[in-house]
Design a protein around this motif. Sequence first.
Motif, PDB file in Angstrom:
ATOM      1  N   SER A  59       0.838  -1.203   0.000  1.00  0.00           N
ATOM      2  CA  SER A  59       0.000   0.000   0.000  1.00  0.00           C
ATOM      3  C   SER A  59       0.869   1.248   0.000  1.00  0.00           C
ATOM      4  N   ARG A  60       0.370   2.313  -0.613  1.00  0.00           N
ATOM      5  CA  ARG A  60       1.132   3.561  -0.666  1.00  0.00           C
ATOM      6  C   ARG A  60       1.389   4.104   0.737  1.00  0.00           C
ATOM      7  N   ARG A  61       0.421   3.922   1.626  1.00  0.00           N
ATOM      8  CA  ARG A  61       0.626   4.397   2.995  1.00  0.00           C
ATOM      9  C   ARG A  61       1.808   3.683   3.636  1.00  0.00           C
ATOM     10  N   ARG A  62       1.880   2.384   3.418  1.00  0.00           N
ATOM     11  CA  ARG A  62       2.985   1.627   4.003  1.00  0.00           C
ATOM     12  C   ARG A  62       4.327   2.048   3.402  1.00  0.00           C
ATOM     13  N   ARG A  63       4.355   2.267   2.094  1.00  0.00           N
ATOM     14  CA  ARG A  63       5.604   2.655   1.438  1.00  0.00           C
ATOM     15  C   ARG A  63       6.023   4.074   1.817  1.00  0.00           C
ATOM     16  N   TRP A  64       5.063   4.972   1.982  1.00  0.00           N
ATOM     17  CA  TRP A  64       5.425   6.324   2.414  1.00  0.00           C
ATOM     18  C   TRP A  64       5.908   6.315   3.858  1.00  0.00           C
ATOM     19  N   TYR A  65       5.372   5.417   4.666  1.00  0.00           N
ATOM     20  CA  TYR A  65       5.886   5.288   6.034  1.00  0.00           C
ATOM     21  C   TYR A  65       7.347   4.832   6.013  1.00  0.00           C
ATOM     22  N   ILE A  66       7.651   3.846   5.180  1.00  0.00           N
ATOM     23  CA  ILE A  66       9.039   3.380   5.072  1.00  0.00           C
ATOM     24  C   ILE A  66       9.928   4.507   4.562  1.00  0.00           C
ATOM     25  N   THR A  67       9.421   5.314   3.631  1.00  0.00           N
ATOM     26  CA  THR A  67      10.183   6.460   3.137  1.00  0.00           C
ATOM     27  C   THR A  67      10.455   7.455   4.260  1.00  0.00           C
ATOM     28  N   PHE A  68       9.437   7.696   5.094  1.00  0.00           N
ATOM     29  CA  PHE A  68       9.621   8.597   6.236  1.00  0.00           C
ATOM     30  C   PHE A  68      10.700   8.073   7.180  1.00  0.00           C
ATOM     31  N   VAL A  69      10.653   6.786   7.497  1.00  0.00           N
ATOM     32  CA  VAL A  69      11.660   6.214   8.389  1.00  0.00           C
ATOM     33  C   VAL A  69      13.044   6.284   7.742  1.00  0.00           C
ATOM     34  N   SER A  70      13.127   6.047   6.428  1.00  0.00           N
ATOM     35  CA  SER A  70      14.407   6.138   5.728  1.00  0.00           C
ATOM     36  C   SER A  70      14.989   7.542   5.866  1.00  0.00           C
ATOM     37  N   GLY A  71      14.137   8.548   5.676  1.00  0.00           N
ATOM     38  CA  GLY A  71      14.602   9.918   5.844  1.00  0.00           C
ATOM     39  C   GLY A  71      15.028  10.206   7.272  1.00  0.00           C
ATOM     40  N   LEU A  72      14.302   9.637   8.243  1.00  0.00           N
ATOM     41  CA  LEU A  72      14.645   9.843   9.646  1.00  0.00           C
ATOM     42  C   LEU A  72      16.013   9.247   9.968  1.00  0.00           C
ATOM     43  N   LEU A  73      16.330   8.101   9.381  1.00  0.00           N
ATOM     44  CA  LEU A  73      17.640   7.489   9.598  1.00  0.00           C
ATOM     45  C   LEU A  73      18.752   8.370   9.041  1.00  0.00           C
ATOM     46  N   ALA A  74      18.505   8.979   7.873  1.00  0.00           N
ATOM     47  CA  ALA A  74      19.502   9.876   7.297  1.00  0.00           C
ATOM     48  C   ALA A  74      19.672  11.127   8.149  1.00  0.00           C
ATOM     49  N   VAL A  75      18.550  11.661   8.658  1.00  0.00           N
ATOM     50  CA  VAL A  75      18.627  12.813   9.556  1.00  0.00           C
ATOM     51  C   VAL A  75      19.422  12.441  10.807  1.00  0.00           C
ATOM     52  N   ASN A  76      19.180  11.246  11.331  1.00  0.00           N
ATOM     53  CA  ASN A  76      19.880  10.790  12.528  1.00  0.00           C
ATOM     54  C   ASN A  76      21.384  10.792  12.315  1.00  0.00           C
ATOM     55  N   ALA A  77      21.829  10.197  11.204  1.00  0.00           N
ATOM     56  CA  ALA A  77      23.260  10.089  10.939  1.00  0.00           C
ATOM     57  C   ALA A  77      23.903  11.458  10.782  1.00  0.00           C
ATOM     58  N   THR A  78      23.268  12.351  10.028  1.00  0.00           N
ATOM     59  CA  THR A  78      23.874  13.656   9.797  1.00  0.00           C
ATOM     60  C   THR A  78      23.726  14.582  11.006  1.00  0.00           C
ATOM     61  N   PHE A  79      22.657  14.403  11.772  1.00  0.00           N
ATOM     62  CA  PHE A  79      22.512  15.136  13.033  1.00  0.00           C
ATOM     63  C   PHE A  79      23.678  14.804  13.963  1.00  0.00           C
ATOM     64  N   ALA A  80      23.975  13.522  14.100  1.00  0.00           N
ATOM     65  CA  ALA A  80      25.052  13.106  14.988  1.00  0.00           C
ATOM     66  C   ALA A  80      26.414  13.598  14.498  1.00  0.00           C
ATOM     67  N   SER A  81      26.559  13.739  13.179  1.00  0.00           N
ATOM     68  CA  SER A  81      27.860  14.162  12.645  1.00  0.00           C
ATOM     69  C   SER A  81      28.232  15.563  13.098  1.00  0.00           C
ATOM     70  N   SER A  82      27.257  16.453  13.188  1.00  0.00           N
ATOM     71  CA  SER A  82      27.553  17.864  13.464  1.00  0.00           C
ATOM     72  C   SER A  82      27.145  18.315  14.860  1.00  0.00           C
ATOM     73  N   VAL A  83      26.582  17.435  15.655  1.00  0.00           N
ATOM     74  CA  VAL A  83      26.035  17.853  16.945  1.00  0.00           C
ATOM     75  C   VAL A  83      27.098  18.344  17.929  1.00  0.00           C
ATOM     76  N   PRO A  84      28.385  17.952  17.844  1.00  0.00           N
ATOM     77  CA  PRO A  84      29.344  18.498  18.814  1.00  0.00           C
ATOM     78  C   PRO A  84      29.697  19.967  18.587  1.00  0.00           C
ATOM     79  N   SER A  85      29.232  20.566  17.476  1.00  0.00           N
ATOM     80  CA  SER A  85      29.684  21.918  17.135  1.00  0.00           C
ATOM     81  C   SER A  85      29.441  22.928  18.250  1.00  0.00           C
ATOM     82  N   GLY A  86      28.350  22.785  19.009  1.00  0.00           N
ATOM     83  CA  GLY A  86      28.044  23.751  20.049  1.00  0.00           C
ATOM     84  C   GLY A  86      28.737  23.504  21.368  1.00  0.00           C
TER      85      GLY A  86
END
Length: 522
Positions: A59-86
């Motif tokens: 279902s499109r709902r299920r696939r868009w949910y997986i897309t959302f989680v995929s984006g969240l994983l990418a945000v997680n990785a890049t968030f952690a990369s720069s978080v020590p800056s402050g």
Amino acid sequence: MSSAPHPGQQTKSAMGFLKANDSVDEYTLTGVNNEEKDDPSKFEVKFGPEDSDSPFNWSRRRRWYITFVSGLLAVNATFASSVPSGIVPAMMEQFGFGREVGTLTIALFVAGYCVGPLLWGPLSEQYGRKPPLVLSFVVYTAFSIGCALAPNTGAILVFRFLSGVFAASGLVISGALMSDIWDATTRGKAFSLYTLAPFAGPALAPTVSGFIAVSGTSWRWVYWVTTIFAGSCTVLVALTVPETYSPVLLVKMAKRVRQETGDDRYWAPLEKKSTSVQAQLRQVVGTPFVLMASEPVLIALTVYMSFVYGVVYLLFEAYPIVFTIGHGMNAGITGLMFLPIFLGGALGVLLYLLLWNPRYERLVAAHAPAPVPPEFRLEQAFWAAPAFALSFFWFGWTSYPSISYWAPLLAGALLGFAIVWLFLALFNYIVDAYLMYAASALAANTVVRSLFGAGFPLFAAQMYEALDPRWASTLLGLVALVMTPIPLVLFRYGPALRARSKYAPKRPAVAARPAPAGADAV
């Protein structure tokens, strides 16, 4: 996987030549004569066009949910990369190291991206997407705890590098998840939203760490926040994201069919694949660098994209000089100055969906049945490249403390907009130009980009202090200006270069045709 239908129905849709009687255990072959019964290809398990177990038919709902989680994983990785800056000043005070070592807490994490893709890519193609993703995020979460509890300089640097290696799966495998579930028509829309994720993390992380730094809370809480974020993503993937890699799903289906029919001749392609993980690693490590050494198109695009990527991480050193030192802001408010980069990127995605994606769909119709030449992917870069260069001149020459901070702040919005458009154009061009070798081409691109992302912060502060923000930004703008013609040159000479390539698919010679009526309106 989705709930299984009646075994007989599932087998029929999976292989297309089986039928089941009312009794689940009684199967007969249809359309196969005696001479064909021993033909292995007749027993290959495949998804049927309407098979509900195929990820493309979820279902499109299920696939868009997986897309959302995929984006969240990418945000997680890049968030952690720069978080020590402050919190670099607080760590410097705690451990007594210099500013260069403090910068390494960001650079080493990004350097882990050079190793991670070469590991998680082949593992996800051998064992599926979910097991490596869950395993890597469990270890990544553990190393985040190590950063929070680090007793000395060596420990925190080692844990940061290892965190980057394992967090890289969130960039590599999450992109593969979307290719597993979306067809070519919708993939562009999903990918445009996903492209924003790697730039959302670096834009949001300085705000979080900056306000933690000025709140009087221990700097270690920055890493505890990272740990909570990583652990939550781990649980989310483990409990809610199904396996999406079709070859692995077909192996499971083949095992089920063999068990139900008692016939061991049924097989899935991945079961016949004798290549070991070690051999795949050699191929995945070797092929990208062969491509990088022999493909002028890939070299040009990688140099350009690496410079753009390196600049993103350079800003973590440049922004404090302009806004903290120049305008007297604290670390928390300086972190907020990164938000226009994200907002500009979001605007870029929106305009891509409204303008460029419909235009490309019209080009598909205009060139059918032939594929659209990859060079048409570069059109939006014609606008983004000069905008990217302009953003540095704008940022630099409005960075005087006597000028309102709104001026350099808004330059970040143009920068984010240009970066997203450039990456969407150039990523899509690489995929279209190399097709079967696209994974290797992108792996080489990712490794080199990560080297730039790790290296640029190491000299950024010295450059901005020695040249001052005006001339340092001007230097970056001039380099960006020199690279501006790259998309134009590839648009003109790309077809000839691809024709001589051993890795680009040979396409029929098709003259570039304009989009159908109405395309110019966009």
